[in-house]
Scaffold this active site. Sequence first.
Site, PDB file in Angstrom:
ATOM      1  N   HIS A   1     -10.071  -1.224   1.622  1.00  0.00           N
ATOM      2  CA  HIS A   1      -8.816  -1.935   1.886  1.00  0.00           C
ATOM      3  C   HIS A   1      -9.016  -2.964   3.000  1.00  0.00           C
ATOM      4  CE1 HIS A   1      -7.047   2.145   0.589  1.00  0.00           C
ATOM      5  NE2 HIS A   1      -6.894   1.321  -0.430  1.00  0.00           N
TER       6      HIS A   1
ATOM      7  N   THR B   1       0.813  -1.213   0.000  1.00  0.00           N
ATOM      8  CA  THR B   1       0.000   0.000   0.000  1.00  0.00           C
ATOM      9  C   THR B   1       0.848   1.266   0.000  1.00  0.00           C
ATOM     10  OG1 THR B   1      -1.777   1.195   1.122  1.00  0.00           O
ATOM     11  CG2 THR B   1      -0.216   0.045   2.526  1.00  0.00           C
ATOM     12  N   ARG B   2       0.231   2.335  -0.472  1.00  0.00           N
ATOM     13  CA  ARG B   2       0.856   3.662  -0.419  1.00  0.00           C
ATOM     14  C   ARG B   2      -0.156   4.661   0.118  1.00  0.00           C
ATOM     15  NH1 ARG B   2       1.468   5.195  -5.921  1.00  0.00           N
ATOM     16  NH2 ARG B   2       0.270   3.382  -6.559  1.00  0.00           N
TER      17      ARG B   2
ATOM     18  N   ARG C   1      -6.833  -4.022  -7.712  1.00  0.00           N
ATOM     19  CA  ARG C   1      -7.355  -3.479  -8.960  1.00  0.00           C
ATOM     20  C   ARG C   1      -6.356  -2.441  -9.451  1.00  0.00           C
ATOM     21  NH1 ARG C   1     -10.238   0.683 -10.991  1.00  0.00           N
ATOM     22  NH2 ARG C   1     -11.928   0.138 -12.434  1.00  0.00           N
TER      23      ARG C   1
ATOM     24  N   HIS D   1      -8.864   2.698   3.928  1.00  0.00           N
ATOM     25  CA  HIS D   1     -10.305   2.932   4.011  1.00  0.00           C
ATOM     26  C   HIS D   1     -10.995   1.579   4.125  1.00  0.00           C
ATOM     27  CE1 HIS D   1     -10.645   1.874  -0.209  1.00  0.00           C
ATOM     28  NE2 HIS D   1      -9.992   2.950  -0.627  1.00  0.00           N
TER      29      HIS D   1
END
Lengths: 379, 75
Positions: free
Chosen positions: A197, A189-190, A283, A194
């Site tokens: 996720h 992740t970056r 995605r 939310h």
Amino acid sequence: MVSKPHGGRLVRRLVADRTRERILSEQKEYPAIKIDHGRAIDLENIAHGVYSPLKGFLTSDDFQSVLDHMRLSDDTPWTIPIVLDINERTFDEGDAVLLYYGDLPIARMHVEEIYTYDKEEFAKKVFKTTDSAHPGVAKVYSMGKYLVGGEIELLNEVPNPFAKYTLRPVETRVLFKERGWKTIVAFQTRNVPHLGHEYVQKAALTFVDGLFINPVLGKKKKGDYKDEVIIKAYETLFEHYYPKDAATLATVRYEMRYAGPREAVHHAIMRKNFGATHFIVGRDHAGVGDYYGPYEAWDMFDNFPDLGITPMFIREAFYCRKCGGMVNAKICPHPEEFHVRISGTKLRKMIMAGEQPPEYMMRPEVYEVIRSFEKPFVE
Amino acid sequence: MADEKKYTTVSIPKPLYDKIKKRIEGTGFTSVSDYVTYVLREVLASLEEEEKEEVFTEEEEEKVKERLRALGYLD
Ligand SMILES: [Zn+2]
């Protein structure tokens, strides 16, 4: 059993203290190469085995094989060229050189080969475009005329404000073992988390022993969340919503290439080296703009039956008013009008406007953390 | 120059070749060679998985655990 390192052995290119001192005392005798932050981090990742089996920057054989076949010349899957570029030849093949980040000598490199390359070919094969509006392509076009291949030895760590949260593959491997996890799913992740996720992570965790959240720290664009905001947001989420014995958080430094499908495989390989057995492929994973199809990265994994880490393809989650919860397209039968998509961009706009996102989009505790920073975004 | 990778030839029985050829019709595989390469990689990878995982020396592992405890990753 956690994953075997990619290529079979965990690479570690650190020198013994005495050797290090000797090299540093002789540093004026070596030709010097200045490297940027991204290359310094690549070096660190090579040295600590995040890029196993690489022991240095690619030589031309491996470079060409990665472009043409997405494999090193010994057939090991490898999709992103890890290369060092220079503009001028101030040393020769066979020389040992010192690589400097600013004034700090970071590594010694044994120059095996200095070679030229075709930037358009590089761009086209890795990024599937030669458009210089693509940040990865732009980076390639800005690179020097030659590439230098050869093995490296790390002399100094690249300064890291988040050292406390940055674990190396040796450390995560021991950690997973101590926790008794045999199957581990990694999440790249970056962003601050939310509900979308969270849904994807927990859906994956249902099938394995442990969840390894591995935020990437590194170069940021204007408007991105600052690294410390991402870390604190996840810490808070862990504290309130994640099982303590089944989830852990550690960061890795890495400069994004935005190479979409190819980079998704690279991300998986890095996590395999950390010991993960599974990897969540998102995605539009590692994509930018609309250069890649939303699920193109999923198909890419078909080329690697021998990858050694299992990709998990979990569809994007959204809130459905009719279902009354987070779902994905595969499990919700209701029409679009009931769906509320959670977009990072939309959330960012709300937060910038000082508006609290609804609870089905973001946990209130996470929102509080973001709000507690005077300036949560990169300016 | 388009394809620098070195290829080699191996023999497989003709009936097997024909069987594979038939099997890959309508799949993403464009040649029997591609398919055979795919299957062999898969088989080799699954064999390798059986092999013993790499171990650290006890001393090394203790040092790592110490750091993990100091950072709060382990109790
Ligand atoms: Zn629904």
